[in-house]
Design a protein around this motif. Structure first.
Motif, PDB file in Angstrom:
ATOM      1  N   PRO A  86       0.827  -1.144   0.033  1.00 33.78           N
ATOM      2  CA  PRO A  86      -0.067   0.009   0.087  1.00 33.78           C
ATOM      3  C   PRO A  86       0.920   1.418  -0.087  1.00 33.78           C
ATOM      4  N   SER A  87       2.110   1.160   0.223  1.00 34.78           N
ATOM      5  CA  SER A  87       2.869   2.341   0.378  1.00 34.78           C
ATOM      6  C   SER A  87       2.925   3.103  -1.062  1.00 34.78           C
ATOM      7  N   PRO A  88       2.691   4.515  -0.887  1.00 36.76           N
ATOM      8  CA  PRO A  88       2.703   5.323  -2.248  1.00 36.76           C
ATOM      9  C   PRO A  88       4.460   5.313  -2.804  1.00 36.76           C
ATOM     10  N   LEU A  89       5.235   5.128  -1.875  1.00 37.68           N
ATOM     11  CA  LEU A  89       6.544   4.693  -2.554  1.00 37.68           C
ATOM     12  C   LEU A  89       6.609   3.651  -3.634  1.00 37.68           C
ATOM     13  N   ARG A 136      18.239   0.979  -4.655  1.00 34.85           N
ATOM     14  CA  ARG A 136      18.625   2.021  -3.834  1.00 34.85           C
ATOM     15  C   ARG A 136      18.208   1.753  -2.266  1.00 34.85           C
ATOM     16  N   ILE A 137      16.937   0.934  -2.249  1.00 32.31           N
ATOM     17  CA  ILE A 137      16.321   0.585  -1.077  1.00 32.31           C
ATOM     18  C   ILE A 137      17.385  -0.519  -0.422  1.00 32.31           C
ATOM     19  N   VAL A 138      17.575  -1.452  -1.221  1.00 29.99           N
ATOM     20  CA  VAL A 138      18.327  -2.541  -0.865  1.00 29.99           C
ATOM     21  C   VAL A 138      19.956  -2.190  -0.434  1.00 29.99           C
ATOM     22  N   ARG A 139      20.370  -1.179  -1.141  1.00 30.71           N
ATOM     23  CA  ARG A 139      21.851  -0.733  -1.070  1.00 30.71           C
ATOM     24  C   ARG A 139      22.050   0.127   0.131  1.00 30.71           C
ATOM     25  N   ARG A 140      20.848   0.833   0.583  1.00 34.81           N
ATOM     26  CA  ARG A 140      21.093   1.811   1.862  1.00 34.81           C
ATOM     27  C   ARG A 140      20.204   1.441   3.026  1.00 34.81           C
ATOM     28  N   TYR A 141      19.569   0.046   2.938  1.00 34.68           N
ATOM     29  CA  TYR A 141      18.605  -0.208   4.123  1.00 34.68           C
ATOM     30  C   TYR A 141      19.641  -0.143   5.310  1.00 34.68           C
ATOM     31  N   ALA A 142      19.497   0.715   6.277  1.00 39.32           N
ATOM     32  CA  ALA A 142      20.057   1.034   7.406  1.00 39.32           C
ATOM     33  C   ALA A 142      20.315   0.182   8.545  1.00 39.32           C
ATOM     34  N   GLU A 143      19.211  -0.768   8.592  1.00 43.11           N
ATOM     35  CA  GLU A 143      19.352  -1.594   9.815  1.00 43.11           C
ATOM     36  C   GLU A 143      20.037  -2.923   9.572  1.00 43.11           C
ATOM     37  N   VAL A 144      20.779  -2.884   8.504  1.00 42.17           N
ATOM     38  CA  VAL A 144      21.670  -4.114   8.406  1.00 42.17           C
ATOM     39  C   VAL A 144      23.166  -3.546   8.305  1.00 42.17           C
ATOM     40  N   PRO A 145      24.013  -4.047   8.369  1.00 43.34           N
ATOM     41  CA  PRO A 145      25.621  -3.550   8.122  1.00 43.34           C
ATOM     42  C   PRO A 145      25.543  -3.163   6.712  1.00 43.34           C
ATOM     43  N   HIS A 185       7.808   5.521   5.466  1.00 43.92           N
ATOM     44  CA  HIS A 185       8.625   6.760   6.433  1.00 43.92           C
ATOM     45  C   HIS A 185       9.982   6.531   6.431  1.00 43.92           C
ATOM     46  N   PRO A 186      10.299   5.477   7.380  1.00 42.66           N
ATOM     47  CA  PRO A 186      11.750   5.090   7.841  1.00 42.66           C
ATOM     48  C   PRO A 186      12.801   5.068   6.488  1.00 42.66           C
ATOM     49  N   ILE A 187      12.161   4.276   5.579  1.00 40.53           N
ATOM     50  CA  ILE A 187      13.149   3.937   4.556  1.00 40.53           C
ATOM     51  C   ILE A 187      13.236   5.103   3.422  1.00 40.53           C
ATOM     52  N   LEU A 188      12.286   6.167   3.524  1.00 43.76           N
ATOM     53  CA  LEU A 188      12.620   7.321   2.675  1.00 43.76           C
ATOM     54  C   LEU A 188      13.975   8.184   3.347  1.00 43.76           C
ATOM     55  N   LEU A 189      13.719   8.031   4.588  1.00 50.44           N
ATOM     56  CA  LEU A 189      14.650   8.905   5.441  1.00 50.44           C
ATOM     57  C   LEU A 189      16.068   8.203   5.263  1.00 50.44           C
ATOM     58  N   GLN A 190      16.277   6.744   4.925  1.00 47.49           N
ATOM     59  CA  GLN A 190      17.323   6.220   4.940  1.00 47.49           C
ATOM     60  C   GLN A 190      18.015   6.245   3.576  1.00 47.49           C
ATOM     61  N   ILE A 191      17.038   6.162   2.472  1.00 48.39           N
ATOM     62  CA  ILE A 191      17.743   6.072   1.297  1.00 48.39           C
ATOM     63  C   ILE A 191      17.928   7.513   0.408  1.00 48.39           C
ATOM     64  N   PHE A 192      17.144   8.551   1.175  1.00 48.47           N
ATOM     65  CA  PHE A 192      17.438   9.929   0.412  1.00 48.47           C
ATOM     66  C   PHE A 192      18.038  10.800   1.862  1.00 48.47           C
ATOM     67  N   PRO A 193      19.066  10.400   2.491  1.00 48.96           N
ATOM     68  CA  PRO A 193      19.607  11.174   3.855  1.00 48.96           C
ATOM     69  C   PRO A 193      19.720  12.516   3.629  1.00 48.96           C
ATOM     70  N   ASP A 194      19.556  13.225   4.598  1.00 46.23           N
ATOM     71  CA  ASP A 194      19.646  14.753   4.931  1.00 46.23           C
ATOM     72  C   ASP A 194      20.971  15.222   4.737  1.00 46.23           C
ATOM     73  N   VAL A 195      22.361  14.458   4.826  1.00 45.81           N
ATOM     74  CA  VAL A 195      23.560  14.681   4.529  1.00 45.81           C
ATOM     75  C   VAL A 195      23.872  14.732   3.043  1.00 45.81           C
ATOM     76  N   GLU A 196      22.985  14.316   2.312  1.00 46.89           N
ATOM     77  CA  GLU A 196      23.109  14.433   0.695  1.00 46.89           C
ATOM     78  C   GLU A 196      22.115  15.794   0.441  1.00 46.89           C
ATOM     79  N   GLY A 197      21.548  16.357   1.220  1.00 42.73           N
ATOM     80  CA  GLY A 197      20.557  17.431   0.675  1.00 42.73           C
ATOM     81  C   GLY A 197      19.430  17.351   0.499  1.00 42.73           C
ATOM     82  N   TRP A 198      18.867  16.134   0.939  1.00 43.33           N
ATOM     83  CA  TRP A 198      17.577  15.891   0.786  1.00 43.33           C
ATOM     84  C   TRP A 198      16.767  16.441   2.007  1.00 43.33           C
ATOM     85  N   PRO A 199      15.481  16.956   1.740  1.00 41.31           N
ATOM     86  CA  PRO A 199      14.830  17.631   2.705  1.00 41.31           C
ATOM     87  C   PRO A 199      14.197  16.680   3.830  1.00 41.31           C
TER      88      PRO A 199
END
Length: 430
Positions: free
Chosen positions: A166-169, A180-189, A216-230
């Motif tokens: 159901p996620s709009p993402l 990008r989701i798999v590569r940046r999933y932050a709950e794993v090493p 929501h948490p996946i979007l925060l992980q794959i588009f991090p603020d340190v790269e300029g994402w809002p």
């Protein structure tokens, strides 16, 4: 003589011991080991697995930040009071404090992906629909599903594995976005790989569960603020709680001074522009906005506070799901929404979609009645036209530029806007 001195010393020692015993109100055996300089022990806080949602793992978000909770390096605001009690588990979000050195603390938001009532309802739905019982092992039940069995065998996260979620993402997924989701999933090493070899069965279930409940948490992980994402910074998860940098919701600023309102409106327009035009060629759009969708940091910088209603269209690859695949439904499609809910067609989304929503729901509450008549009339006329859809001859970027030109002279340059001060004094950009 020596024997007399030893006897005297012994009596003096006995007298001192007796005084110590009387002072401490204990027996000689404990007085011998007691030390008045030992500080009182710190109260110990017990979360319980239920409060955090750890009793539901691995049908949960993750465990990356659990140590911070148990080491008391994340504290709820109520912990700073004299009662030292945890807040009610029924709340959707909490204000907290986070530290890395036990000396300096910063504010964080601690949130649930959905209310505890909705979580409990979804848990019951899993048991009754899959195992025909009122209670069950959620992990065991979800592991038996056809979708998760496909996830277990998959080497790569592909569009067919997320169809019907159901996620709009994931309404219009491309292979590039899923990689990008798999590569940046932050709950794993971090493995930096597009393949799911580094994800255990447990990790795959947590990722699937998160995508099914709230992205929501996946979007925060794959588009991090340190790269300029809002987006606010993702700090980690524990059970069914997510920890991120703290922001105040935009609703708190509806009564702000005119120059603050103008500044926030300009930032809001800049975010909308970046959602449509960015280096990665992703087009972000909202399916819903309200007064809590955007938030403001303490330095005055505006961010997307709640990304749960954000959809993404890949302008490079396009969607790799057909409408028939979008309509596929299973238990993961119904954890937090009605299974009968219709999916939005990817082809129906237009560039001005999000701007029109913001013009209808947020900008009037932020800008109405704030400025002198000539300027206010221009703003009101634009908002009315925008709320009606801008007409067929206007694009989102042209409309954003028009309102920005009206608002730019209205903002000020002072320390209230720390995110751009003192740069604004020396730059034409502001």
């Amino acid at each position: 003589m020596g024997r007399w001195i030893c006897c005297l010393c012994s009596r003096v020692a006995d007298s001192l011991m007796l005084l110590l015993v009387l002072a401490l109100g204990c027996n000689p055996s404990t007085a011998a080991t007691a030390s008045p300089s030992v500080p009182h022990g710190k109260p110990s806080y017990s979360f319980g697995r239920t409060f955090l949602g750890l009793d539901k793992c691995n049908a949960c978000i993750g465990t990356s930040i659990c140590k911070k909770f148990f080491k008391e390096e994340i504290r709820f605001d109520t912990w700073l009071s004299s009662h030292l009690k945890l807040p009610p588990s029924s709340l959707l979000s909490y204000s907290g404090n986070y530290t890395d050195d036990a000396k300096s603390w910063r504010l964080v938001d601690i949130t649930r992906l959905t209310s505890k009532y909705q979580h409990d309802r979804a848990d019951k739905r899993i048991c009754t629909s899959l195992l025909k019982t009122k209670t069950c092992s959620l992990e065991r039940a979800l592991r038996r599903t056809q979708r998760f069995q496909k996830w277990l065998r998959a080497k790569r996260l592909t569009p067919d594995l997320v169809q019907g979620l159901p996620s709009p993402l994931l309404r219009c997924p491309s292979q590039r976005l899923l990689d990008r989701i798999v590569r940046r999933y932050a709950e794993v090493p971090d493995a930096g790989s597009i393949y799911m070899d580094h994800l255990t069965d447990r990790d795959k279930l947590r990722l699937l569960y998160t995508l099914a409940v709230n992205s929501h948490p996946i979007l925060l992980q794959i588009f991090p603020d340190v790269e300029g994402w809002p987006f606010p910074r993702y700090l980690g998860s524990c059970g069914r709680l997510v920890v991120s940098a703290s922001t105040r919701p935009l609703r708190d600023f509806f009564g702000a001074a005119p120059e603050v309102a103008a500044d926030l409106a300009l930032q809001l327009l800049a975010v909308l522009r970046s959602m449509g035009t960015n280096d990665l060629n992703y087009f972000f759009y909202f399916t819903h906005v309200d007064a809590g969708t955007f938030g403001v940091f303490s330095n005055g910088h505006l961010f997307i506070r709640d990304a749960s209603t954000l959809g993404i269209i890949d302008k490079e690859e396009g969607s790799q799901l057909t409408d028939g695949q979008q309509e596929y439904k299973d238990i993961f499609s119904c954890l937090t929404v009605d299974c009968q809910s219709a999916f939005v067609s990817c082809d129906s989304i237009r560039e001005k979609h999000s701007l029109v929503m913001v013009c209808q729901e947020l900008l009037p509450k932020l800008l109405t009645g704030k400025f002198l008549p000539p300027v206010q009339e221009k703003i009101d006329t634009f908002l009315q036209r925008c709320a009606r859809g801008l007409g067929h001859d206007r694009g989102a970027n042209e409309a954003i530029a028009e309102l920005a030109e009206i608002l730019k002279p209205l903002r000020s340059c002072d320390s209230r806007f720390a995110y751009r001060y003192p740069d604004c004094r020396y730059s034409d950009k502001y």
